[in-house]
Design a protein around this motif. Sequence first.
Motif, PDB file in Angstrom:
ATOM      1  N   ASP A 236      28.949 -33.557  18.848  1.00 12.35           N
ATOM      2  CA  ASP A 236      28.545 -33.512  20.252  1.00 12.35           C
ATOM      3  C   ASP A 236      28.541 -32.096  20.809  1.00 12.35           C
ATOM      4  N   ALA A 237      29.524 -31.278  20.439  1.00 12.88           N
ATOM      5  CA  ALA A 237      29.615 -29.928  21.010  1.00 12.88           C
ATOM      6  C   ALA A 237      28.351 -29.120  20.723  1.00 12.88           C
ATOM      7  N   LEU A 238      27.834 -29.191  19.505  1.00 10.77           N
ATOM      8  CA  LEU A 238      26.623 -28.444  19.160  1.00 10.77           C
ATOM      9  C   LEU A 238      25.411 -29.027  19.884  1.00 10.77           C
ATOM     10  N   VAL A 239      25.253 -30.344  19.847  1.00 16.70           N
ATOM     11  CA  VAL A 239      24.091 -30.975  20.476  1.00 16.70           C
ATOM     12  C   VAL A 239      24.120 -30.754  21.993  1.00 16.70           C
ATOM     13  N   GLU A 240      25.311 -30.854  22.599  1.00 19.90           N
ATOM     14  CA  GLU A 240      25.427 -30.612  24.041  1.00 19.90           C
ATOM     15  C   GLU A 240      25.085 -29.162  24.384  1.00 19.90           C
ATOM     16  N   ALA A 241      25.496 -28.219  23.549  1.00 23.30           N
ATOM     17  CA  ALA A 241      25.171 -26.808  23.792  1.00 23.30           C
ATOM     18  C   ALA A 241      23.659 -26.593  23.742  1.00 23.30           C
ATOM     19  N   LEU A 242      22.992 -27.250  22.794  1.00 23.66           N
ATOM     20  CA  LEU A 242      21.535 -27.117  22.678  1.00 23.66           C
ATOM     21  C   LEU A 242      20.806 -27.715  23.875  1.00 23.66           C
TER      22      LEU A 242
ATOM     23  N   PHE B  32      11.191 -18.055  20.991  1.00 23.55           N
ATOM     24  CA  PHE B  32      11.008 -19.415  20.473  1.00 23.55           C
ATOM     25  C   PHE B  32      10.350 -20.283  21.531  1.00 23.55           C
ATOM     26  N   SER B  33       9.482 -21.204  21.091  1.00 27.56           N
ATOM     27  CA  SER B  33       8.802 -22.090  22.036  1.00 27.56           C
ATOM     28  C   SER B  33       9.071 -23.563  21.722  1.00 27.56           C
ATOM     29  N   ARG B  34       9.778 -23.823  20.615  1.00 29.15           N
ATOM     30  CA  ARG B  34      10.027 -25.215  20.218  1.00 29.15           C
ATOM     31  C   ARG B  34      11.436 -25.337  19.650  1.00 29.15           C
ATOM     32  N   LEU B  35      12.135 -26.406  20.050  1.00 35.91           N
ATOM     33  CA  LEU B  35      13.459 -26.732  19.534  1.00 35.91           C
ATOM     34  C   LEU B  35      13.417 -28.155  19.027  1.00 35.91           C
ATOM     35  N   LEU B  36      13.687 -28.345  17.741  1.00 37.41           N
ATOM     36  CA  LEU B  36      13.736 -29.666  17.128  1.00 37.41           C
ATOM     37  C   LEU B  36      15.186 -29.934  16.757  1.00 37.41           C
ATOM     38  N   VAL B  37      15.741 -31.034  17.267  1.00 35.64           N
ATOM     39  CA  VAL B  37      17.154 -31.343  17.064  1.00 35.64           C
ATOM     40  C   VAL B  37      17.301 -32.642  16.289  1.00 35.64           C
ATOM     41  N   GLN B  38      17.968 -32.568  15.142  1.00 31.28           N
ATOM     42  CA  GLN B  38      18.381 -33.757  14.393  1.00 31.28           C
ATOM     43  C   GLN B  38      19.813 -34.003  14.830  1.00 31.28           C
ATOM     44  N   ARG B  39      20.043 -35.058  15.637  1.00 33.11           N
ATOM     45  CA  ARG B  39      21.325 -35.225  16.323  1.00 33.11           C
ATOM     46  C   ARG B  39      22.319 -36.143  15.630  1.00 33.11           C
ATOM     47  N   GLY B  40      21.917 -36.792  14.549  1.00 29.38           N
ATOM     48  CA  GLY B  40      22.853 -37.653  13.832  1.00 29.38           C
ATOM     49  C   GLY B  40      23.430 -38.727  14.741  1.00 29.38           C
ATOM     50  N   HIS B  41      24.765 -38.827  14.746  1.00 32.06           N
ATOM     51  CA  HIS B  41      25.450 -39.835  15.563  1.00 32.06           C
ATOM     52  C   HIS B  41      25.877 -39.289  16.924  1.00 32.06           C
ATOM     53  N   SER B  42      25.450 -38.090  17.279  1.00 33.02           N
ATOM     54  CA  SER B  42      25.858 -37.482  18.543  1.00 33.02           C
ATOM     55  C   SER B  42      25.313 -38.283  19.722  1.00 33.02           C
ATOM     56  N   GLY B  43      26.091 -38.326  20.803  1.00 33.72           N
ATOM     57  CA  GLY B  43      25.718 -39.133  21.957  1.00 33.72           C
ATOM     58  C   GLY B  43      24.678 -38.496  22.851  1.00 33.72           C
ATOM     59  N   THR B  44      24.590 -37.193  22.859  1.00 39.62           N
ATOM     60  CA  THR B  44      23.677 -36.479  23.741  1.00 39.62           C
ATOM     61  C   THR B  44      22.256 -36.461  23.178  1.00 39.62           C
ATOM     62  N   VAL B  45      21.275 -36.619  24.059  1.00 36.48           N
ATOM     63  CA  VAL B  45      19.861 -36.487  23.684  1.00 36.48           C
ATOM     64  C   VAL B  45      19.305 -35.312  24.489  1.00 36.48           C
ATOM     65  N   PRO B  46      19.224 -34.116  23.875  1.00 31.92           N
ATOM     66  CA  PRO B  46      18.731 -32.951  24.616  1.00 31.92           C
ATOM     67  C   PRO B  46      17.306 -33.152  25.130  1.00 31.92           C
ATOM     68  N   LYS B  47      17.078 -32.661  26.340  1.00 35.87           N
ATOM     69  CA  LYS B  47      15.738 -32.651  26.936  1.00 35.87           C
ATOM     70  C   LYS B  47      15.432 -31.205  27.309  1.00 35.87           C
ATOM     71  N   SER B  48      14.167 -30.926  27.553  1.00 34.73           N
ATOM     72  CA  SER B  48      13.790 -29.566  27.923  1.00 34.73           C
ATOM     73  C   SER B  48      14.415 -29.211  29.265  1.00 34.73           C
ATOM     74  N   ALA B  49      15.200 -28.123  29.264  1.00 37.63           N
ATOM     75  CA  ALA B  49      15.866 -27.654  30.479  1.00 37.63           C
ATOM     76  C   ALA B  49      15.344 -26.279  30.882  1.00 37.63           C
ATOM     77  N   ALA B  50      14.425 -25.744  30.084  1.00 38.70           N
ATOM     78  CA  ALA B  50      13.858 -24.424  30.353  1.00 38.70           C
ATOM     79  C   ALA B  50      12.335 -24.526  30.229  1.00 38.70           C
ATOM     80  N   PRO B  51      11.608 -24.297  31.320  1.00 34.73           N
ATOM     81  CA  PRO B  51      10.150 -24.378  31.267  1.00 34.73           C
ATOM     82  C   PRO B  51       9.584 -23.463  30.173  1.00 34.73           C
ATOM     83  N   GLY B  52       8.715 -24.033  29.343  1.00 32.87           N
ATOM     84  CA  GLY B  52       8.112 -23.261  28.264  1.00 32.87           C
ATOM     85  C   GLY B  52       8.690 -23.578  26.899  1.00 32.87           C
TER      86      GLY B  52
END
Length: 118
Positions: free
Chosen positions: A20-26, A40-60
Amino acid sequence: GFRRWAEMSVFATVGTTRFDALVEALATTEVQQALLDLGFSRLLVQRGHSGTVPKSAAPGLTVEVYDFKPSLAEDVAQASLVVSHAGAGSIMEALRSGKPLVVVANESLMDNHQVELA
């Protein structure tokens, strides 16, 4: 708008664990803005069993997320930078690809072999 031929992308993986700590940081605006600032213009996250689902928080910055895939080879191959938990399999796959690699140890694991691997 103009789209660069070679999109700069980050692939982040936590393997089969919960990190969770890594996924939450992302998912934070600060980290996503830093990635944008680095080109960078793209972030792809393989989150495994982590509870957080990152969404775009920075335009672009495009953010895509999935839980698991049979193989991460294609995602590693397409990435400009790999951010990985300190799992031996994930580290070896990234090193074999020759991609720049940032390893983050999951210190919440009980038997913390990841610190030794990192």
